[in-house]
Design a protein around this motif. Structure first.
Motif, short mmCIF file in Angstrom:
data_model
loop_
_atom_site.label_atom_id
_atom_site.label_comp_id
_atom_site.label_asym_id
_atom_site.label_seq_id
_atom_site.Cartn_x
_atom_site.Cartn_y
_atom_site.Cartn_z
N CYS A 46 0.87 -1.18 0.00
CA CYS A 46 0.00 0.00 0.00
C CYS A 46 0.90 1.22 0.00
N ILE B 294 1.52 5.15 0.13
CA ILE B 294 0.91 6.36 0.66
C ILE B 294 1.83 7.55 0.41
N PHE C 129 -2.90 6.02 -1.96
CA PHE C 129 -3.64 6.99 -1.15
C PHE C 129 -2.78 8.23 -0.95
N GLN D 285 -7.87 9.33 -3.52
CA GLN D 285 -7.61 7.97 -3.98
C GLN D 285 -8.21 7.82 -5.37
#
Length: 279
Positions: free
Chosen positions: A92, A94, A142, A247
C-alpha cells in the motif's frame, strides 16, 4: 500489448520521445516504433507531431491513457497477488503533504498496521499538487493533501480540521514562508494582504526547518498549530483548513478498498476525540 501501453503511458506523460527513452532505458527509435505499432494495432492516431519536438495527444490518446492506467494497474495487482500467494504480503503506497505526514500519518498508521498485518505500507511525502499527481498517475494508492484539489479519475474525501497560527517572536520583522506549492502559502499571502505586511521574508522549503528556526528564536511564521515547537509563543488566527484523502476512483485491490474504508473510520474516531477534548 502491455509493453506498448507502458511506453505509451510514459510518452503521454512526458510528451517527449527522448525523455521516454531515458526513463525506460530504450533507444529513441524504439520508443517511436512502439508508439507507431500501437497506433497501427488500434487503428487510431495517438499523437499529432508538429516539428521534431512538439507533441500533442489526440482525444483518442486521452481516452487510452485513462484506460491504460487501469489496465496496467490490474496487471500489476495480478502480479502482486501471484506473489502474495507465496509471500502473503500486499503493498500500500501512501504519499502525504508535509504537515499530515509528520503530525497525523504516524497516528493513522498505528491504527492501520495491526488491522492489516500482511500489508507492506510504503510512505513518501510531497506537496499537495505532486501528491494528487501521483494518485492520478497510479504511482501511489492513497494521498493526504492540504488543498481541495481535484482531477479526473480521483476521489476526494474531507478529513479532520487543521488550525493555523502565527508562531515565533512577535517583535520580529522577519517572516519565514513556505514555497508557493505549499498548502499554507495561500493563507500566508492572504494574511500579508489583509495586514498590509511588506517585511523581510525568508523562503524555507520545510516545516521542520521552520520549526527549528522558531525554536532558536529566529523570525515568525504562519503554520499548523500542530507544528509549533514546545516553548514557542503563538497567537491564534481565524484560518482553519481541512485535510483531504485522495484515492483513485476505481481501486482494483480488495485490500486497498478495505484500507480506504478504515481510513474514513479512523477519521471519525479522531474527530470525536478532538471534539471531546475541546469540550
Amino acid at each position: 500489448m502491455l509493453k506498448l501501453l507502458t511506453t505509451f503511458r510514459v510518452v503521454y506523460e512526458t510528451r517527449n520521445f527522448s525523455r521516454t527513452a531515458e526513463l525506460l532505458f530504450l533507444s529513441q527509435p524504439a520508443v517511436s516504433n512502439q508508439v507507431k505499432q500501437l497506433e497501427r494495432e488500434l487503428g487510431v492516431i495517438l499523437f499529432e507531431r508538429n516539428g521534431r519536438k512538439e507533441m500533442r495527444p489526440t482525444k483518442q490518446a486521452d481516452l487510452l491513457y485513462e484506460r491504460a492506467l487501469i489496465l496496467l494497474e490490474e496487471w500489476q495487482v495480478t502480479q502482486q497477488q501471484l506473489l502474495d500467494e507465496q509471500n502473503e504480503e500486499e503493498v500500500c503506497r501512501i504519499v502525504a503533504s508535509h504537515t499530515f505526514a509528520v503530525y497525523l500519518l504516524p497516528k493513522l498508521l498505528r491504527y492501520l498496521i495491526p488491522k492489516f498485518p500482511k500489508v507492506n505500507f510504503v510512505v513518501a511525502f510531497a506537496n499537495s499538487h505532486d501528491s494528487l499527481d501521483q494518485i492520478a498517475k497510479h504511482d501511489a494508492d492513497f494521498g493526504f493533501i492540504e488543498k481541495p484539489l481535484e482531477t479526473s479519475g480521483v476521489q476526494r474525501f474531507s478529513l479532520m480540521e487543521d488550525e493555523l497560527v502565527i508562531a515565533g517572536d512577535p517583535e520580529s520583522k522577519l517572516w519565514l514562508v513556505r514555497q508557493s506549492t505549499s498548502g499554507v502559502f495561500h493563507y500566508t499571502q492572504r494574511y500579508f494582504e489583509e495586514k498590509n505586511i511588506h517585511g523581510k521574508k525568508m523562503l524555507v522549503k520545510s516545516n521542520e526547518v521552520i520549526a527549528a528556526l522558531l525554536k532558536e528564536g529566529v523570525g515568525r511564521s504562519i503554520l499548523s498549530k500542530r507544528a509549533v515547537p514546545e516553548g514557542v509563543k503563538f497567537e491564534s488566527l481565524e484560518y482553519k483548513r481541512k485535510f483531504y484523502l485522495v484515492q483513485r476512483t476505481n481501486l482494483v485491490s480488495e485490500v486497498l478498498q478495505s484500507i480506504a474504508k478504515e481510513i474514513l473510520v479512523y477519521n471519525e474516531i479522531y474527530q470525536r476525540k478532538e471534539k471531546d477534548h475541546r469540550e
